[in-house]
Design a protein around this motif. Structure first.
Motif, mmCIF file in Angstrom:
data_model
loop_
_atom_site.group_PDB
_atom_site.id
_atom_site.type_symbol
_atom_site.label_atom_id
_atom_site.label_comp_id
_atom_site.label_asym_id
_atom_site.label_seq_id
_atom_site.Cartn_x
_atom_site.Cartn_y
_atom_site.Cartn_z
ATOM 1 N N THR B 93 13.408 -10.370 42.490
ATOM 2 C CA THR B 93 12.964 -11.628 41.897
ATOM 3 C C THR B 93 14.108 -12.625 41.730
ATOM 4 O O THR B 93 13.937 -13.665 41.112
ATOM 5 C CB THR B 93 12.324 -11.356 40.531
ATOM 6 N N LYS B 122 14.296 -11.666 35.660
ATOM 7 C CA LYS B 122 13.138 -11.432 34.812
ATOM 8 C C LYS B 122 12.163 -10.511 35.519
ATOM 9 O O LYS B 122 11.856 -10.686 36.682
ATOM 10 C CB LYS B 122 12.456 -12.756 34.491
ATOM 11 N N CYS B 123 11.724 -9.521 34.781
ATOM 12 C CA CYS B 123 10.784 -8.566 35.311
ATOM 13 C C CYS B 123 9.511 -9.307 35.709
ATOM 14 O O CYS B 123 9.074 -10.195 35.000
ATOM 15 C CB CYS B 123 10.464 -7.554 34.214
ATOM 16 N N PRO B 124 8.931 -8.973 36.849
ATOM 17 C CA PRO B 124 7.711 -9.682 37.241
ATOM 18 C C PRO B 124 6.594 -9.294 36.299
ATOM 19 O O PRO B 124 5.836 -8.385 36.559
ATOM 20 C CB PRO B 124 7.446 -9.169 38.647
ATOM 21 N N SER B 125 6.529 -9.983 35.186
ATOM 22 C CA SER B 125 5.613 -9.530 34.149
ATOM 23 C C SER B 125 4.354 -10.355 34.137
ATOM 24 O O SER B 125 4.344 -11.512 34.489
ATOM 25 C CB SER B 125 6.295 -9.638 32.796
ATOM 26 N N LYS B 126 3.291 -9.699 33.686
ATOM 27 C CA LYS B 126 2.059 -10.439 33.491
ATOM 28 C C LYS B 126 2.176 -11.279 32.239
ATOM 29 O O LYS B 126 1.508 -12.267 32.068
ATOM 30 C CB LYS B 126 0.906 -9.463 33.288
ATOM 31 N N TYR B 127 3.040 -10.843 31.345
ATOM 32 C CA TYR B 127 3.174 -11.528 30.070
ATOM 33 C C TYR B 127 4.145 -12.671 30.249
ATOM 34 O O TYR B 127 5.304 -12.570 29.931
ATOM 35 C CB TYR B 127 3.683 -10.574 29.008
ATOM 36 N N GLU B 128 3.652 -13.764 30.786
ATOM 37 C CA GLU B 128 4.588 -14.815 31.114
ATOM 38 C C GLU B 128 5.028 -15.566 29.884
ATOM 39 O O GLU B 128 4.255 -15.872 28.993
ATOM 40 C CB GLU B 128 3.941 -15.766 32.108
ATOM 41 N N ALA B 129 6.304 -15.917 29.896
ATOM 42 C CA ALA B 129 6.843 -16.741 28.831
ATOM 43 C C ALA B 129 6.465 -18.186 29.118
ATOM 44 O O ALA B 129 5.860 -18.488 30.133
ATOM 45 C CB ALA B 129 8.341 -16.587 28.785
#
Lengths: 828, 137
Positions: B93, B122-129
């Protein structure tokens, strides 16, 4: 639909408040009508949450993008499976998922214990309801999953990152949630016992199974998270001491401590305050972990962004939990006095105590180090962080100390171990440890820490084998059967103890994996065609870089052949994939060759198509598979311990004739479960993905998954291993032979004996059930609500009838007795 | 207080203080300053030579020299920019505008030399900042 959903959330909040109020009233006044009322209200809450969940799942399935949450976390191109699981994809939905799970768990726990722990039940309902109220409050004022777009709804969803459309990522978060949520039940029983003063050991019996089940979910969840990182992220490791990972580990430590110290209270009536505190702390840490990762209090690239408002709400809730719980503990201190004192340090209870201190210290240490940036900022105004080396340095000796206790603890006697017995018990385990240690040193293995780790593994393994051997010997002499049947009988008789040993065996295997990590070899090289690199026993010969395209993505693949100790063991194909429209974010496709001794792990780090040069990162991870296997053994051990008594009854039956056959069968079954034979997933794009010739073939490639067993169930249209290629050829052949889509699907279901081979269940017959499940759950919710309503409206009539006719059956008699009690109490 | 209580509490205090002391003394060895790019760049001299973790967003595409894996890129936050040099494998990423934390030390020219494996994207997260809009162009 969205407004109905929001209304249901509001209603759930109101019902939760009512359940809390009636629970408290019922607990204080001891009136059975109030107690029944609170339980009923709680079931209503569960029903409402199930309906609300069904609505959001329905919105995902029907692509209702007017709901912001749905629009943000799914798109039309997603397969149904991922649409369903998008429910817990984001913060708002995961809060709702949390509340729903807790409601279901709570209803089950209350239902199971409604008679056995009558006096606790109203308080249990009250405590769970308060927790529910907190989360529902968050959803109402801050994170409403049913929020809609004010203006015209977008036509397209944003969709999920392809890295997350992955089998592990679908099951890993909900397993952790199950673990986290489950820890609320022991907490509720613990507080109920404190408030009601029913502090004998009965509440412990009620919660032991719940704790163990949640602990199992937590363990498996953590293991799957590690496995995902190892297979998908391509950095060669599985644990990075990231705050998000640590958040899952903290309650695991305290729950593990509780599962051990609970035995001391059951056997010796000691450590009562300690157990109560551990349960409270475990619950607190689950909330704290959620807070830590969601509120942005800990700076991490993996955290989910800052949210001051959420942080304040959580802080207030956590302070309330700690103050109220520990005030109760202090208030009830006189009732928590130990029945016995510690007689000797050479006793089982002392070993448990030491194990508890170390586990608690681990939790404290990980918490401290994770929070260190925040702490240092508060104290010194500078944000200081500590990295994985710091964690490793501390956790290594802690882990080894725990391993020593795992080996020695079970051999010590309760109260006090005599010197002679200690010699008798410790001789063989210690011998095996020393022999292993000496052999390791002779082989040139560094004693600190790998050699020590292996010799301690031998110590624990020695202990476990000795326990099984001596125990079965005693039983064999007593019952006169063969040793094998005696072994099974022994297991069935004291299942908690021997299932515990199996869990310990899993721990040994995990530590083998940790020990192997010390011999990890890493090499980063730039190779041109024809060049090679040797890492440990392997020689990697690089031949070419190939660019292929399957219409969905461009794949850059490095082709290499691998030799081990001079013998060729086949090709490996690390790759980077560039998905359409996501070109700036390539995915690393690690090539892994698994083995008992080690894994060869190759990452294509960089490449130059012009010069055909590739930069490969080659890692040899010794013994790592023993770690995953160890987690599997731990899970099996825990499940065996959770099985109901009846499941083992056959082995303790008095007729030993059939026992041998049965036990052999059982063993074969366990063996089959533990080691499913799987073909290896080895990337092999040599046979390039041919474009499907017919639409039917294309559809089949999207529906059938690769059965190599190690690629995480990729569709055959995407998977690059030899197994998938063979399956593609087979599919092409079947289609060419004129078979229809359904016939081919049937063929595969028959071939593999289940629908495991399909990406999503077939939409017919029994499987309609799976599709229908969300709706069914919703319907059940409605029925629960309705049922309770009907029951309540009917009750006064029954009561009236009871007074007039006074039937002599037991139920009515009990009810009368209760009412009499109520009235007597009111007179007081 | 009985003799036993005294003994237990004294040993508990001794063990706890020893552990705390060990923890605090080892933590200073392993500790790194965690700062945003602008916090470093307002007074870069004072951070030279210290072990840093710098949090920011990648500005523009990272440049890589052929297949040598030597990356040159810029990170920014709140309008300040910092140059960075790194050799090694980067996370999937790691790209323009990615949110990263880089570990390393800054030299006399205020260029940060990133440690091996010192880039965390940043981890490819669903929990976006909250999406961080690039403020510098």
């Amino acid at each position: 639909m969205a407004s109905l959903g929001y209304f249901l959330i509001l209603a759930a909040f109101v019902v939760a408040s009512a359940a809390f109020a009636t629970g408290v009233a019922g607990g204080r006044r001891g009136r059975s009508s109030l107690v029944h009322g609170s339980v009923g209200l709680f079931h209503v809450l569960t029903g409402l949450m199930l309906v609300a969940s069904a609505i959001i799942v329905h919105a995902f399935v029907t692509e209702d993008y007017s709901i912001k949450y749905v629009q943000r976390y799914s798109d039309a191109a997603q397969p149904l499976f991922y649409k369903l699981t998008s429910y817990w994809g984001g913060l708002d939905g995961s809060l709702m998922f949390w509340v729903t799970l807790l409601a279901v768990f709570g209803s089950a726990a209350v239902h199971i214990n409604r008679d056995r722990h009558r006096l606790l039940v109203p308080w249990v309902v009250a405590v769970i309801s308060v927790v529910q109220m907190f989360f529902l409050f968050l959803m109402v004022v801050h994170n409403n999953p049913f929020e809609t777009h004010l203006l015209a709804a977008p036509l397209e969803g944003k969709g999920l990152n392809p890295l997350l459309q992955n089998f592990y990522m679908v099951i890993h978060p909900p397993l952790l949630y199950l673990g986290f949520v489950g820890m609320t039940i022991p907490f509720a029983f613990c507080l109920a016992a404190l408030i009601s003063g029913q502090l004998d050991d009965s509440w412990l019996r009620a919660v032991r199974r719940w704790t163990m089940t949640s602990w199992l979910f937590l363990t498996v969840g953590l293991a799957l998270g590690g496995l995902w990182a190892y297979e998908e992220l391509g950095w060669g490791g599985y644990w990075g001491w990231d705050p998000v990972e640590n958040a899952g580990l903290l309650p695991w430590f305290t729950a593990t401590a509780f599962l051990h110290s609970v035995m001391v209270q059951e056997r010796r009536g000691m450590l009562k305050v300690w157990n109560v505190s551990l349960v409270i702390m475990t619950f607190f840490l689950t909330i704290f972990g959620t807070f830590m990762t969601r509120s942005g209090i800990v700076q991490s690239v993996h955290a989910f962004g800052e949210d001051r408002e959420l942080a304040w709400m959580f802080t207030v809730f956590m302070v309330a939990i700690l103050t109220i719980s520990f005030s109760l503990v202090i208030w009830r201190m006189p009732m928590l006095r130990a029945r016995n004192e510690l007689d000797s340090w050479a006793s089982r209870e002392a070993a448990f105590l030491a194990n508890n201190w170390i586990l608690l210290f681990s939790a404290f240490f990980v918490l401290f180090a994770t929070m260190f940036p925040t702490i240092s900022e508060a104290l010194r105004g500078e944000r200081l962080t500590v990295g994985p080396p710091f964690f490793d340095k501390w956790m290594l000796p802690i882990g080894l100390m725990l391993l020593v206790l795992t080996g020695i603890g079970p051999l010590l006697a309760w109260r006090k171990t005599a010197v002679s017995s200690m010699r008798y018990q410790l001789m063989w385990p210690l011998t095996s440890a020393v022999v292993t240690g000496v052999t390791m040193t002779a082989l040139g293995v560094q004693f600190w820490a790998a050699g020590l780790c292996f010799s301690l593994c031998a110590l624990v393994a020695g202990t476990i084998v000795q326990e099984f051997w001596r125990g079965s010997g005693v039983r064999q002499r007593a019952t006169g059967t063969d040793r094998f049947t005696a072994l099974i009988g022994l297991f069935a008789r004291s299942r908690r103890r021997y299932a515990g040993y199996i869990v310990h065996l899993g721990i040994v295997l995990i530590f083998l994996g940790f020990g192997g990590n010390g011999f990890k070899l890493e090499e980063q090289v730039v190779l041109g065609p024809g060049q090679q690199v040797s890492v440990g026993p392997y020689v990697v010969k690089y031949s070419a870089l190939k660019v292929t395209d399957d219409g969905q993505k461009q794949m850059i693949t490095a082709h290499a052949t691998v030799e081990r100790d001079g013998a060729s063991i086949g090709g490996m194909y690390p790759a980077r994939w560039y998905f359409r429209d996501k070109e700036e974010e390539p995915t690393t496709e690690v090539a892994i060759r698994r083995g008992f001794a080690d894994d060869l792990y190759i990452v294509l780090a960089a490449f130059d198509v012009g010069t055909q040069q590739s930069t490969l990162e080659v890692t040899v991870n010794p013994l790592i598979n023993w770690m995953w296997f160890g987690f599997g053994i731990m899970a099996v051990g825990t499940i065996l311990s959770l099985l109901p008594e009846r499941a083992m009854a056959f082995a303790t039956a008095t007729v030993p004739q059939g026992a041998v056959t049965t036990s052999v069968l059982l063993l074969m079954l366990v063996g089959g479960m533990a080691a499913p034979a799987h073909a290896q997933h080895v990337d092999n794009p040599q046979v390039v993905l041919l474009v499907p010739r017919t639409p039917v073939e294309k559809k089949l490639r999207d529906e059938i998954v690769c059965m190599c067993g190690t690629c995480g169930r990729k569709r055959v249209g995407e998977c690059t291993c030899g197994t998938a290629d063979a399956m593609r050829t087979e599919i092409a052949g079947l289609v060419a032979a004129g078979r229809s889509y359904d016939e081919v699907v049937d063929y595969y279901v028959a071939k593999y004996g289940s629908q495991e081979v399909l990406a999503s269940p077939i939409d017919k017959g029994f499987n309609r059930l799976a599709w229908f499940l969300p709706y069914a759950i919703g319907l059940i919710g409605v029925m629960v609500v309705g049922g309770v309503a009907v029951k309540w409206t009917r009750r006064p009539k029954e009561d009236g009838a009871a007074v007039v006719t006074a039937p002599a059956d037991d139920a009515a008699a009990t009810e009368r007795q209760e009412r009499l009690n109520d009235e007597l109490r009111d007179l007081d | 207080m009985s003799k036993k209580t005294v003994r237990v509490s004294v040993s508990a205090v001794v063990i706890l203080s020893a552990l705390s002391w060990l923890m605090i003394s080892t933590i200073s060895e392993g500790a790194e300053y965690y700062l945003k790019v602008d916090e470093v760049m307002t007074a870069p001299q004072s951070w030279q030579g210290k072990r840093l973790q710098v949090h920011g967003h990648v500005l523009g595409d990272p440049l890589v020299k052929g297949s040598t894996l030597e990356y040159r890129f810029k990170v920014h936050s709140n309008g300040k920019v910092m140059d960075a040099v790194y050799t090694g494998v980067v996370p999937d990423t790691f790209k323009a505008d990615a949110e990263v934390v880089i570990k390393g030390r800054i030299d006399a020219n205020n260029v940060i030399h990133v440690e091996p494996k010192g880039i965390m994207a940043k981890c490819p997260s669903k929990y976006e900042a909250v999406p961080a809009a690039p403020t510098v162009r």
